[in-house]
Motif scaffolding. Structure first.
Motif, PDB file in Angstrom:
ATOM      1  N   GLU A  98      52.038  49.603  58.283  1.00 31.47           N
ATOM      2  CA  GLU A  98      52.592  50.242  57.096  1.00 31.47           C
ATOM      3  C   GLU A  98      51.468  50.897  56.303  1.00 31.47           C
ATOM      4  O   GLU A  98      50.339  50.417  56.297  1.00 31.47           O
ATOM      5  N   ASP A  99      51.822  51.975  55.605  1.00 30.42           N
ATOM      6  CA  ASP A  99      50.866  52.619  54.719  1.00 30.42           C
ATOM      7  C   ASP A  99      50.719  51.796  53.453  1.00 30.42           C
ATOM      8  O   ASP A  99      51.686  51.209  52.953  1.00 30.42           O
ATOM      9  N   VAL A 100      49.500  51.754  52.929  1.00 30.84           N
ATOM     10  CA  VAL A 100      49.218  51.074  51.673  1.00 30.84           C
ATOM     11  C   VAL A 100      48.467  52.048  50.788  1.00 30.84           C
ATOM     12  O   VAL A 100      47.470  52.632  51.203  1.00 30.84           O
ATOM     13  N   SER A 101      48.958  52.225  49.579  1.00 27.57           N
ATOM     14  CA  SER A 101      48.258  53.030  48.580  1.00 27.57           C
ATOM     15  C   SER A 101      47.648  52.077  47.564  1.00 27.57           C
ATOM     16  O   SER A 101      48.375  51.365  46.860  1.00 27.57           O
ATOM     17  N   ILE A 102      46.331  52.036  47.527  1.00 31.40           N
ATOM     18  CA  ILE A 102      45.631  51.185  46.572  1.00 31.40           C
ATOM     19  C   ILE A 102      45.675  51.878  45.220  1.00 31.40           C
ATOM     20  O   ILE A 102      45.163  52.982  45.060  1.00 31.40           O
ATOM     21  N   LEU A 103      46.303  51.260  44.247  1.00 30.24           N
ATOM     22  CA  LEU A 103      46.434  51.820  42.907  1.00 30.24           C
ATOM     23  C   LEU A 103      45.294  51.386  41.997  1.00 30.24           C
ATOM     24  O   LEU A 103      44.870  52.141  41.130  1.00 30.24           O
ATOM     25  N   GLU A 104      44.850  50.153  42.186  1.00 29.39           N
ATOM     26  CA  GLU A 104      43.727  49.622  41.418  1.00 29.39           C
ATOM     27  C   GLU A 104      43.046  48.549  42.250  1.00 29.39           C
ATOM     28  O   GLU A 104      43.703  47.712  42.861  1.00 29.39           O
ATOM     29  N   CYS A 105      41.734  48.587  42.269  1.00 28.23           N
ATOM     30  CA  CYS A 105      40.957  47.553  42.946  1.00 28.23           C
ATOM     31  C   CYS A 105      39.715  47.292  42.108  1.00 28.23           C
ATOM     32  O   CYS A 105      38.848  48.151  41.999  1.00 28.23           O
ATOM     33  N   SER A 106      39.671  46.113  41.503  1.00 23.88           N
ATOM     34  CA  SER A 106      38.550  45.704  40.672  1.00 23.88           C
ATOM     35  C   SER A 106      38.043  44.354  41.183  1.00 23.88           C
ATOM     36  O   SER A 106      38.425  43.298  40.666  1.00 23.88           O
ATOM     37  N   PRO A 115      36.044  41.024  41.865  1.00 17.17           N
ATOM     38  CA  PRO A 115      36.983  40.190  42.618  1.00 17.17           C
ATOM     39  C   PRO A 115      38.180  39.747  41.783  1.00 17.17           C
ATOM     40  O   PRO A 115      38.674  38.634  41.950  1.00 17.17           O
ATOM     41  N   HIS A 116      38.658  40.603  40.911  1.00 16.55           N
ATOM     42  CA  HIS A 116      39.687  40.175  39.965  1.00 16.55           C
ATOM     43  C   HIS A 116      41.082  40.767  40.175  1.00 16.55           C
ATOM     44  O   HIS A 116      42.067  40.070  39.952  1.00 16.55           O
ATOM     45  N   ARG A 117      41.174  42.031  40.558  1.00 11.21           N
ATOM     46  CA  ARG A 117      42.496  42.673  40.567  1.00 11.21           C
ATOM     47  C   ARG A 117      42.660  43.607  41.756  1.00 11.21           C
ATOM     48  O   ARG A 117      41.743  44.344  42.108  1.00 11.21           O
ATOM     49  N   LEU A 118      43.857  43.577  42.299  1.00 13.19           N
ATOM     50  CA  LEU A 118      44.265  44.515  43.333  1.00 13.19           C
ATOM     51  C   LEU A 118      45.725  44.854  43.080  1.00 13.19           C
ATOM     52  O   LEU A 118      46.564  43.956  42.961  1.00 13.19           O
ATOM     53  N   HIS A 119      46.018  46.139  42.944  1.00  6.79           N
ATOM     54  CA  HIS A 119      47.392  46.620  42.795  1.00  6.79           C
ATOM     55  C   HIS A 119      47.620  47.644  43.892  1.00  6.79           C
ATOM     56  O   HIS A 119      46.767  48.516  44.109  1.00  6.79           O
ATOM     57  N   ALA A 120      48.764  47.559  44.563  1.00  8.44           N
ATOM     58  CA  ALA A 120      49.018  48.464  45.680  1.00  8.44           C
ATOM     59  C   ALA A 120      50.507  48.674  45.871  1.00  8.44           C
ATOM     60  O   ALA A 120      51.329  47.846  45.476  1.00  8.44           O
ATOM     61  N   ASP A 121      50.827  49.798  46.492  1.00  8.38           N
ATOM     62  CA  ASP A 121      52.171  50.052  46.999  1.00  8.38           C
ATOM     63  C   ASP A 121      52.089  49.903  48.512  1.00  8.38           C
ATOM     64  O   ASP A 121      51.248  50.535  49.161  1.00  8.38           O
ATOM     65  N   VAL A 122      52.972  49.078  49.071  1.00  2.28           N
ATOM     66  CA  VAL A 122      52.963  48.796  50.503  1.00  2.28           C
ATOM     67  C   VAL A 122      54.249  49.321  51.114  1.00  2.28           C
ATOM     68  O   VAL A 122      55.337  48.970  50.674  1.00  2.28           O
ATOM     69  N   GLY A 123      54.119  50.174  52.114  1.00  7.84           N
ATOM     70  CA  GLY A 123      55.281  50.709  52.802  1.00  7.84           C
ATOM     71  C   GLY A 123      55.397  52.207  52.630  1.00  7.84           C
ATOM     72  O   GLY A 123      54.575  52.843  51.966  1.00  7.84           O
ATOM     73  N   VAL A 182      47.662  41.409  42.969  1.00  8.78           N
ATOM     74  CA  VAL A 182      46.945  40.152  43.133  1.00  8.78           C
ATOM     75  C   VAL A 182      45.945  40.084  41.988  1.00  8.78           C
ATOM     76  O   VAL A 182      45.166  41.021  41.795  1.00  8.78           O
ATOM     77  N   HIS A 183      46.006  39.005  41.224  1.00 12.53           N
ATOM     78  CA  HIS A 183      45.046  38.776  40.137  1.00 12.53           C
ATOM     79  C   HIS A 183      44.351  37.451  40.404  1.00 12.53           C
ATOM     80  O   HIS A 183      45.010  36.457  40.726  1.00 12.53           O
ATOM     81  N   LEU A 184      43.038  37.436  40.281  1.00 13.14           N
ATOM     82  CA  LEU A 184      42.258  36.216  40.438  1.00 13.14           C
ATOM     83  C   LEU A 184      41.506  35.940  39.145  1.00 13.14           C
ATOM     84  O   LEU A 184      40.948  36.865  38.543  1.00 13.14           O
ATOM     85  N   THR A 185      41.514  34.673  38.729  1.00 12.74           N
ATOM     86  CA  THR A 185      40.749  34.243  37.567  1.00 12.74           C
ATOM     87  C   THR A 185      40.013  32.970  37.942  1.00 12.74           C
ATOM     88  O   THR A 185      40.491  32.180  38.767  1.00 12.74           O
ATOM     89  N   GLU A 186      38.841  32.778  37.343  1.00 12.51           N
ATOM     90  CA  GLU A 186      38.042  31.596  37.643  1.00 12.51           C
ATOM     91  C   GLU A 186      37.701  30.868  36.358  1.00 12.51           C
ATOM     92  O   GLU A 186      37.352  31.495  35.351  1.00 12.51           O
ATOM     93  N   ALA A 187      37.807  29.541  36.407  1.00 18.08           N
ATOM     94  CA  ALA A 187      37.422  28.698  35.280  1.00 18.08           C
ATOM     95  C   ALA A 187      37.062  27.316  35.815  1.00 18.08           C
ATOM     96  O   ALA A 187      37.782  26.772  36.675  1.00 18.08           O
ATOM     97  N   SER A 188      35.972  26.782  35.358  1.00 14.85           N
ATOM     98  CA  SER A 188      35.547  25.418  35.705  1.00 14.85           C
ATOM     99  C   SER A 188      35.500  25.178  37.209  1.00 14.85           C
ATOM    100  O   SER A 188      35.927  24.130  37.697  1.00 14.85           O
TER     101      SER A 188
END
Length: 184
Positions: free
Chosen positions: A71-79, A81-89, A99-105
């Motif tokens: 499938e085609d994927v359009s990456i809309l935002e990639c930051s 190691p914190h954020r990835l936004h995409a349209d898939v298909g 996908v959002h990643l956060t780190e603490a402790s």
């Protein structure tokens, strides 16, 4: 132990999202590689080709079957190691994902969201994404992946109930807005 549904429905400006979280006792950079490196991504979900920095890649979800279509994927935002936004298909039929990643402790929380095109037709996505994210945990922890059969009817009914409740709320809000507009 049977897996439990962990997703929730979140209303955003651009629609309703199925949102799920998983927590890892690991640094954010390590967990990010399970989304950004094809060999690690393939250990739990699928594989991709291309270069994300160009904004376009091809992806196929092999968690369900090895002969899945690309499938085609359009990456809309990639930051990283914190954020990835995409349209898939395909255009017009794609799914918005984030996908959002956060780190603490010393722990990293992964939040995955998938926009639903229809509350009625896509309630079954909940068990699938619980399964995929449990596969991610197993891959990270070097354990056996879960069996898909464990994500069956009882979990599906939970997500269908969430969708029915939100659909009812949205219809009530729309009716109230129409009434208020007619009176005003």
């Amino acid at each position: 132990m049977m897996p439990q549904p962990s997703g929730r429905l979140v209303r955003k400006d651009d629609g309703v999202y199925l949102v799920l979280d998983r927590m890892f006792k690991a640094p954010i950079e390590e967990v990010w590689t399970y989304f950004s490196r094809s060999p690690r991504l393939s250990s739990w979900l699928g594989e991709y080709t291309g270069t994300g920095s160009t904004g376009a890649v091809r992806f196929r979800m092999t968690a369900d079957r090895d002969d899945a279509n690309w499938e085609d994927v359009s990456i809309l935002e990639c930051s990283p190691p914190h954020r990835l936004h995409a349209d898939v298909g395909p255009a017009g039929g794609s799914h918005r994902m984030f996908v959002h990643l956060t780190e603490a402790s010393g722990h990293t929380t992964v939040t995955v969201g998938r926009r639903l095109r229809s509350l009625v037709e896509e309630a079954d996505e909940g068990p699938r994404w619980d399964y995929y994210l449990d596969r991610l945990v197993a891959a990270h922890d070097h354990k056996q992946p879960p069996e898909p059969a464990a994500y069956g009817p009882s979990m599906t009914e939970h997500y269908r109930m969430l969708c029915r409740e939100l659909d009812r709320d949205l219809r009530s809000e729309a009716a109230a807005a129409r009434t208020a507009a007619a009176e005003g």
